[in-house]
Design a protein around this motif. Structure first.
Motif, PDB file in Angstrom:
ATOM      1  N   GLY A  84     -23.010 -34.989 -11.978  1.00 27.61           N
ATOM      2  CA  GLY A  84     -23.094 -36.275 -11.297  1.00 27.61           C
ATOM      3  C   GLY A  84     -22.003 -37.224 -11.738  1.00 27.61           C
ATOM      4  N   THR A  85     -21.745 -37.272 -13.043  1.00 21.60           N
ATOM      5  CA  THR A  85     -20.708 -38.170 -13.541  1.00 21.60           C
ATOM      6  C   THR A  85     -19.331 -37.728 -13.072  1.00 21.60           C
ATOM      7  OG1 THR A  85     -22.075 -38.637 -15.465  1.00 21.60           O
ATOM      8  CG2 THR A  85     -19.757 -39.227 -15.619  1.00 21.60           C
ATOM      9  N   ALA A  86     -19.086 -36.416 -13.017  1.00 22.51           N
ATOM     10  CA  ALA A  86     -17.798 -35.916 -12.534  1.00 22.51           C
ATOM     11  C   ALA A  86     -17.589 -36.292 -11.069  1.00 22.51           C
ATOM     12  CB  ALA A  86     -17.716 -34.404 -12.728  1.00 22.51           C
ATOM     13  N   TYR A  87     -18.634 -36.167 -10.261  1.00 19.66           N
ATOM     14  CA  TYR A  87     -18.510 -36.584  -8.860  1.00 19.66           C
ATOM     15  C   TYR A  87     -18.231 -38.083  -8.766  1.00 19.66           C
ATOM     16  CZ  TYR A  87     -19.711 -32.333  -6.281  1.00 19.66           C
ATOM     17  OH  TYR A  87     -19.675 -31.091  -5.705  1.00 19.66           O
ATOM     18  N   GLY A  88     -18.829 -38.865  -9.657  1.00 21.78           N
ATOM     19  CA  GLY A  88     -18.546 -40.296  -9.667  1.00 21.78           C
ATOM     20  C   GLY A  88     -17.085 -40.577  -9.959  1.00 21.78           C
ATOM     21  N   ASP A  89     -16.504 -39.829 -10.883  1.00 20.97           N
ATOM     22  CA  ASP A  89     -15.075 -39.999 -11.172  1.00 20.97           C
ATOM     23  C   ASP A  89     -14.220 -39.545  -9.996  1.00 20.97           C
ATOM     24  OD1 ASP A  89     -15.096 -41.136 -13.752  1.00 20.97           O
ATOM     25  OD2 ASP A  89     -15.691 -39.207 -14.581  1.00 20.97           O
ATOM     26  N   LEU A  90     -14.618 -38.449  -9.355  1.00 21.04           N
ATOM     27  CA  LEU A  90     -13.863 -37.965  -8.199  1.00 21.04           C
ATOM     28  C   LEU A  90     -13.865 -38.999  -7.079  1.00 21.04           C
ATOM     29  CD1 LEU A  90     -12.271 -35.570  -7.073  1.00 21.04           C
ATOM     30  CD2 LEU A  90     -14.427 -34.629  -6.217  1.00 21.04           C
ATOM     31  N   ALA A  91     -14.921 -39.793  -7.001  1.00 19.87           N
ATOM     32  CA  ALA A  91     -15.014 -40.816  -5.959  1.00 19.87           C
ATOM     33  C   ALA A  91     -13.907 -41.849  -6.070  1.00 19.87           C
ATOM     34  CB  ALA A  91     -16.382 -41.503  -6.022  1.00 19.87           C
TER      35      ALA A  91
END
Length: 737
Positions: free
Chosen positions: A455-462
């Motif tokens: 979830g945190t990685a997807y947040g960074d990808l955003a």
């Protein structure tokens, strides 16, 4: 990854960094990766390609392969990287790769009484010679692009099934990069990364003697990468925001300032330093007697361990480890053990365990704060070696999770900002691979941890692309984690994950359905707050209160402004009981700044009475003054809000207070407020010279304030105001009055 256009005076340093990133991407052995390497300097291209070939093609310790059908085709070992020159008569790289695989199929290895035989991994391929297409007929050039356009069709055919398991590195000059983007969009969309080397163009005719078999070249400096200072990025909205980041377990992710989190180990108990030392073989007597220089020389002479890995390890020794200390001897012993295991040709799982201990040793150092680029790369390569020798290890899910987090940390380590999106995407791929191997019913804690990290990685990808979609993916991952991470299991981790979910909803609310998502953010934050005792966890408790305030402030822009702004003010005030100037001055300043903004908006609501407006503006001024005073005691890098915007906001509050019809102060009081307003606007203007739009807005505030001096205090007041203005601004200001 987007194409980088290097504009660096130090081409050597730039190219060294790009080489290391490219080499690391190829060495991971992930499947179906398509890389483009852009290099106009063909001599440089030859050197880099040769170095890649010599480093990656024949890693020692591989199984010898002797084809039974052709003595001419025999090689000393089956390669992991194959270099092919593009066939100009039929420029179809996929057909060339398939033909090579038909001639040299992967050998069957690993047979023993305990392990079945299995094919050796399909190698990666680097294709050179595209530059020669420039001298070919237009029809040949179009044919090459046509083959690339058909790449998706090739990938789906039975003939290309082996290629599906491989990686492709295509070397091209810059003009062909544009041609591929425009004329082969399907192939372009399949790319995993683009690596751009700096250098002057070389005529293709000067490169006709390019060798088919590469030789090692020492003319290109590919030494260790210098490390620079890490700058935390801050995302700015009207209330300035920043998201926290995970390490091996993300503990909190708040939208109003940066918070460094603790690092958590994986579920499987990792070997301690003492265990690692016990497991290593006894150091040779000659090693004990030698100094650090001779020890490093002996490491370079290891014949089985990858030279790239050895050089990185030596770089970490020279930088961070004193010679002949326990850490140094321990590391030296592990390397000697791995070398000995290679010599004895032990089973793959034995070698995998040794490489795993090497990776864990560096992971422990990283957890202790030594997250240098070299340490991260050693840990990544060591763990990848462990996977390559034993793909059935019960520790594989944890290794994949750690690889994902190491890649995330690599994205946060200079000078990797240009490749950030690629590293985050690779981290996501590792997390997803780990999740595919974990049963949430039997390993719920590990499953929840990896979902939280995903979830945190997807947040960074955003922050790089498709923010709405990636924040939605983050929400799905956090929600899945919370399905298996309950408050009864671990209340603090449960609360941290709820906080992360709240932050994901908060961000998603900036893009669509704000009312729905902001309410969900507030609900998640409140659920997290329940599990933090303010006496035992005052900073986290105060931080979540601050987050609730920010979400309520956002919600007030859409519905029930009075109630939501008052709620924001209440929770900001509660947060300040725990975020004090003595404990966390930067966090205290951020909350005071947010509190000032909330009071400002409440004061300017149409339904606010004149008496209440005066009170709210005074409270707004007090909050902004406290925020700015604290900011002066801190470095600018520790602030998570825009100090220049705070100067302007404080100036506007003083100005608004004076021009309000209900203000009953005398001339001296009016003059005092207007002088403070002008001083703050000029302070902001002084720092905005490189921000034209913000500069013009602030300049307008200056002119309005000087007009207020005239309206409230007459020509004497205007002269007082003009005396405060820098002389270079006077001509333009006078023309506006």
């Amino acid at each position: 990854m987007s194409v980088n256009d290097p504009a660096h005076n130090n081409n050597s340093a730039w190219n060294r960094q790009v080489y290391h990133h490219l080499k690391l991407a190829l060495s991971l052995g992930l499947r179906r990766q398509f890389f483009l390497a852009v290099c106009d300097d063909l001599h440089l291209r030859n050197q880099v390609a040769a170095r890649l070939h010599s480093t990656l093609a024949y890693p020692v310790g591989q199984v010898l392969y002797q084809p039974s059908n052709s003595h001419e085709n025999s090689t000393s070992a089956y390669p992991r990287l194959v270099t092919l020159r593009l066939n100009l008569n039929d420029p179809n790289p996929i057909i060339q790769i398939n033909q090579w695989l038909a001639n040299y199929p992967p050998p069957i290895v690993g047979a023993s009484k305990d392990t079945p035989r299995r094919p050796f991994p399909v190698p990666a391929f680097q294709i050179v010679g595209v530059e020669h297409l420039t001298k070919q007929p237009v029809a040949t050039q179009r044919l090459f692009l046509h083959y690339l356009r058909l790449s998706e069709e090739y990938f789906s055919t039975q003939e290309s099934s082996r290629f599906l398991e491989s990686n492709l590195l295509l070397w091209i000059p810059r003009p062909w990069l544009s041609a591929i983007k425009q004329s082969a969009p399907q192939f372009w969309r399949c790319r995993t990364g683009v690596f751009v080397f700096a250098g002057e163009p070389t005529p293709a005719t000067q490169n006709l003697g390019y060798p088919e078999s590469f030789s090692r070249s020492g003319s290109l400096d590919l030494g260790s990468i210098e490390q620079s200072i890490l700058n935390e990025s801050v995302n700015q909205a009207e209330l300035k925001t920043a998201a926290t980041k995970l390490k091996f377990e993300n503990n909190s992710d708040f939208p109003t300032e940066i918070q460094r989190n603790g690092v958590y180990k994986t579920q499987e108990v990792s070997p301690s330093t003492a265990d690692l030392l016990k497991a290593a073989p006894q150091q040779q007597e000659s090693t004990n007697r030698s100094g650090s220089g001779s020890n490093n020389q002996s490491l370079l002479s290891l014949s089985y361990i990858s030279s790239e890995l050895t050089e990185l390890i030596i770089a970490t020794i020279n930088t961070n480890i004193a010679p002949n200390t326990e850490d140094y001897l321990q590391l030296h012993q592990i390397l000697l053990e791995i070398e000995e295991l290679h010599q004895k040709q032990v089973l793959g799982e034995v070698l995998a365990e040794a490489y795993h201990r090497l990776g864990t040793l560096y992971r422990l150092r990283i957890e202790q704060g030594e997250s240098t680029l070299e340490n991260l790369m050693v840990a990544i390569i060591a763990y990848q070696e462990a996977i390559s020798y034993d793909e059935t290890s019960p520790q594989l899910p944890d290794i994949l999770n750690d690889l994902g987090t190491l890649y995330w940390m690599l994205y946060r380590t200079p000078p990797n900002s240009e490749e950030g999106q690629t590293y985050i995407e690779q981290a996501i791929e590792f997390y997803q691979l780990a999740l595919n191997m974990i049963s949430p019913q039997t390993h719920s804690e590990t499953y929840a941890r990896v979902q939280n990290n995903l979830g945190t990685a997807y947040g960074d990808l955003a922050h790089f692309s498709h923010p709405s979609e990636n924040w939605q993916q983050a929400i799905l991952a956090y929600s899945e984690a919370l399905s298996y991470r309950t408050a009864d299991m671990d209340s603090l981790k449960y609360a941290a994950c709820q906080n992360n979910l709240g932050t994901a909803y908060w961000h998603l609310g900036q893009y669509n359905q704000p009312i729905i998502h902001l309410k969900k953010a507030i609900a998640a934050y409140n659920e997290a707050l329940v599990h933090y005792n303010p006496e035992q966890e005052p900073l986290k408790y105060g931080m979540i209160q601050n987050n609730i305030g920010t979400a309520c402030w956002n919600l007030a822009q859409y519905e029930q402004p009075v109630q939501n702004l008052q709620l924001a003010i209440d929770v900001y005030s509660e947060a300040l009981k725990y975020r004090t100037p003595a404990n966390v001055p930067s966090a205290c300043a951020a909350t005071q700044n947010n509190l000032g903004t909330a009071y400002w908006h409440l004061a300017n609501l149409s339904q606010t009475t004149q008496e209440a407006r005066q009170k709210y503006l005074q409270l707004c001024i007090s909050a902004y003054e406290e925020a700015i005073a604290l900011a002066h005691s801190l470095s600018s890098t520790s602030l998570s809000f825009d100090l220049l915007a705070s100067y302007n906001n404080l100036g506007l509050a003083h100005y608004q207070l004076v021009i309000d019809k209900s203000f009953d102060g005398d001339k001296a009081t009016r003059s005092q407020h207007l002088e403070v307003a002008l001083d703050n606007h000029l302070q902001a203007l002084n720092g905005l010279s490189k921000q034209p739009e913000a500069y013009q807005i602030t300049f307008t505030y200056v002119v309005k304030t000087i007009r207020a001096f005239h309206n409230e205090l007459g020509i004497q007041g205007q002269n007082l105001a003009l005396s405060k203005v820098p002389s270079q601004l006077l001509p333009e200001i006078l023309s506006k009055l």
